[in-house]
Motif scaffolding. Structure first.
Motif, mmCIF file in Angstrom:
data_model
loop_
_atom_site.group_PDB
_atom_site.id
_atom_site.type_symbol
_atom_site.label_atom_id
_atom_site.label_comp_id
_atom_site.label_asym_id
_atom_site.label_seq_id
_atom_site.Cartn_x
_atom_site.Cartn_y
_atom_site.Cartn_z
ATOM 1 N N ASP A 129 41.273 75.814 53.735
ATOM 2 C CA ASP A 129 41.214 77.182 53.216
ATOM 3 C C ASP A 129 40.354 77.263 51.957
ATOM 4 O OD1 ASP A 129 42.862 77.935 55.264
ATOM 5 O OD2 ASP A 129 44.672 78.123 54.035
ATOM 6 N N LYS A 130 40.499 76.236 51.106
ATOM 7 C CA LYS A 130 39.680 76.211 49.890
ATOM 8 C C LYS A 130 38.203 76.051 50.233
ATOM 9 C CE LYS A 130 41.051 73.810 46.329
ATOM 10 N NZ LYS A 130 41.588 72.710 45.492
ATOM 11 N N GLU A 131 37.924 75.198 51.207
ATOM 12 C CA GLU A 131 36.536 74.960 51.587
ATOM 13 C C GLU A 131 35.880 76.219 52.140
ATOM 14 O OE1 GLU A 131 33.886 72.178 54.672
ATOM 15 O OE2 GLU A 131 36.070 71.882 54.483
ATOM 16 N N TYR A 132 36.604 76.962 52.989
ATOM 17 C CA TYR A 132 36.024 78.139 53.641
ATOM 18 C C TYR A 132 36.371 79.442 52.910
ATOM 19 C CZ TYR A 132 34.834 75.065 57.510
ATOM 20 O OH TYR A 132 34.300 74.045 58.276
ATOM 21 N N LYS A 133 37.169 79.293 51.819
ATOM 22 C CA LYS A 133 37.540 80.441 50.976
ATOM 23 C C LYS A 133 38.239 81.538 51.780
ATOM 24 C CE LYS A 133 33.987 79.662 47.473
ATOM 25 N NZ LYS A 133 33.620 78.337 47.971
ATOM 26 N N THR A 134 39.040 81.123 52.710
ATOM 27 C CA THR A 134 39.841 82.059 53.498
ATOM 28 C C THR A 134 40.981 81.314 54.159
ATOM 29 O OG1 THR A 134 39.864 83.637 55.330
ATOM 30 C CG2 THR A 134 38.394 81.747 55.553
ATOM 31 N N ASN A 135 42.091 82.027 54.408
ATOM 32 C CA ASN A 135 43.190 81.416 55.157
ATOM 33 C C ASN A 135 43.267 81.981 56.571
ATOM 34 O OD1 ASN A 135 44.173 83.965 54.697
ATOM 35 N ND2 ASN A 135 45.915 83.313 53.445
ATOM 36 N N PHE A 136 42.212 82.676 56.968
ATOM 37 C CA PHE A 136 42.135 83.207 58.325
ATOM 38 C C PHE A 136 41.058 82.453 59.089
ATOM 39 C CE2 PHE A 136 40.206 86.041 61.481
ATOM 40 C CZ PHE A 136 41.313 86.332 62.261
ATOM 41 N N HIS A 137 41.455 81.814 60.163
ATOM 42 C CA HIS A 137 40.515 81.044 60.978
ATOM 43 C C HIS A 137 40.776 81.403 62.439
ATOM 44 C CE1 HIS A 137 39.866 78.499 57.394
ATOM 45 N NE2 HIS A 137 41.180 78.606 57.245
ATOM 46 N N ARG A 138 39.912 82.253 63.008
ATOM 47 C CA ARG A 138 40.121 82.657 64.402
ATOM 48 C C ARG A 138 40.040 81.442 65.327
ATOM 49 N NH1 ARG A 138 40.240 87.516 66.413
ATOM 50 N NH2 ARG A 138 39.146 88.393 64.612
ATOM 51 N N TYR A 139 39.091 80.571 65.049
ATOM 52 C CA TYR A 139 38.949 79.333 65.803
ATOM 53 C C TYR A 139 38.986 78.169 64.820
ATOM 54 C CZ TYR A 139 37.339 82.405 69.550
ATOM 55 O OH TYR A 139 37.258 83.397 70.491
ATOM 56 N N GLY A 140 39.361 77.025 65.348
ATOM 57 C CA GLY A 140 39.384 75.844 64.502
ATOM 58 C C GLY A 140 38.041 75.148 64.477
ATOM 59 N N TYR A 141 38.026 73.963 63.883
ATOM 60 C CA TYR A 141 36.776 73.239 63.645
ATOM 61 C C TYR A 141 36.834 71.822 64.210
ATOM 62 C CZ TYR A 141 36.689 77.068 60.295
ATOM 63 O OH TYR A 141 36.753 78.321 59.707
#
Length: 284
Positions: free
Chosen positions: A197-209
């Motif tokens: 979440d810190k890396e992408y600056k969001t806690n919403f991830h429609r798809y994972g990585y």
């Protein structure tokens, strides 16, 4: 490092003698034994008797209640005093893990030297008791860590649970041991999610990585204590992997964190030596 009945007795003597240097500490109760400020020989004998009642094996802990006289005029409340563990020689540098059980107002501790204590306080209001000064209160007082979104209390709890899991594992309770190991594996996953979440600056991830699971990155570093039956070995591997992964992740979450796995592994070495059994005989 050694853990045995003699060492547990010696370390308990140190803790109680340190406590008795405080004017407000009047006695310690372990099981049905009251240890009071009295002559040295009586204290030593009472402590030895208390350990005899508590000791079963190297995994044993000591349940103690410390009785404290506190002045009604004191600004130090019982809640504040409970955080003043430094007055009993317990500091952030001396323990591996710690959990505070709020409903019982009890600390569950594992020190880096392998000593395990369940420690509570009872307070006696006494008008003759000396007032504890703010300077005295500040020495060794555990302050809450509010510097980040991930306080160090999380790490303290993780490492205490790691020890709980080991004790259950060596006492053949694989159900609880695996449950606790899985809890701590999940803690490493939660840490990874927070870091993501810190890396992408969001806690919403429609798809994972297709994230790499940190605890699975340490499988080449085999647990040296996975040498008994299949159930034991699987749980031991989880605890070993969780320890390494947690250190790797926690330092990224909170720069104040100090790695602890080597202290944990030293205690584990003592547990394995003290509870050794042949791989073909669970009961030995």
């Amino acid at each position: 490092m050694e853990i045995n009945q003699s060492v547990i007795t010696q370390e308990l003597q140190k803790l109680i003698n340190r406590g008795f240097t405080n004017a407000e500490t009047c006695s310690v109760k372990i099981r049905d034994i009251d240890i009071k400020k009295s002559d040295k020989d009586e204290i030593i004998q009472n402590i030895a008797d208390a350990v005899n009642q508590c000791y079963h094996d190297v995994l044993s802990d000591i349940d103690l209640t410390i009785f404290v006289k506190i002045s009604p005029n004191d600004t130090i409340t019982p809640d504040i005093y409970r955080r003043m563990l430094g007055r009993y020689g317990i500091t952030k540098d001396s323990y591996l893990g710690l959990a505070y059980v709020k409903e019982h107002q009890l600390y569950r501790l594992i020190l880096k030297n392998g000593m395990r204590y369940d420690m509570g306080f009872e307070f006696i209001e006494d008008e003759t008791a000396a007032v504890i000064t703010p300077d005295e209160a500040s020495l060794g007082c555990f302050e809450e860590d509010n510097s980040t979104d991930w306080p160090l209390e999380n790490a303290d709890r993780f490492w205490f649970v790691q020890i709980q899991a080991l004790a259950k594992l060596y006492r053949d309770d694989y159900l609880i041991a695996d449950h606790l190991a899985n809890m701590n594996i999940n803690d490493t996953l939660a840490l990874q999610m927070m870091l993501r979440d810190k890396e992408y600056k969001t806690n919403f991830h429609r798809y994972g990585y297709r994230d790499t699971l940190q605890y699975l990155q340490n499988q080449d570093n085999k647990c040296p204590y996975a040498k008994y039956d299949e159930g034991f070995n699987k749980i031991a591997e989880k605890l070993h992997q969780a320890s390494i992964a947690f250190d790797q992740l926690a330092i990224q979450m909170n720069p104040k964190y100090t790695v602890r796995k080597e202290d944990y592994f030293e205690i584990w070495k003592c547990y394995d030596r003290g509870m050794f059994r042949k791989s073909d005989d669970k009961t030995e």
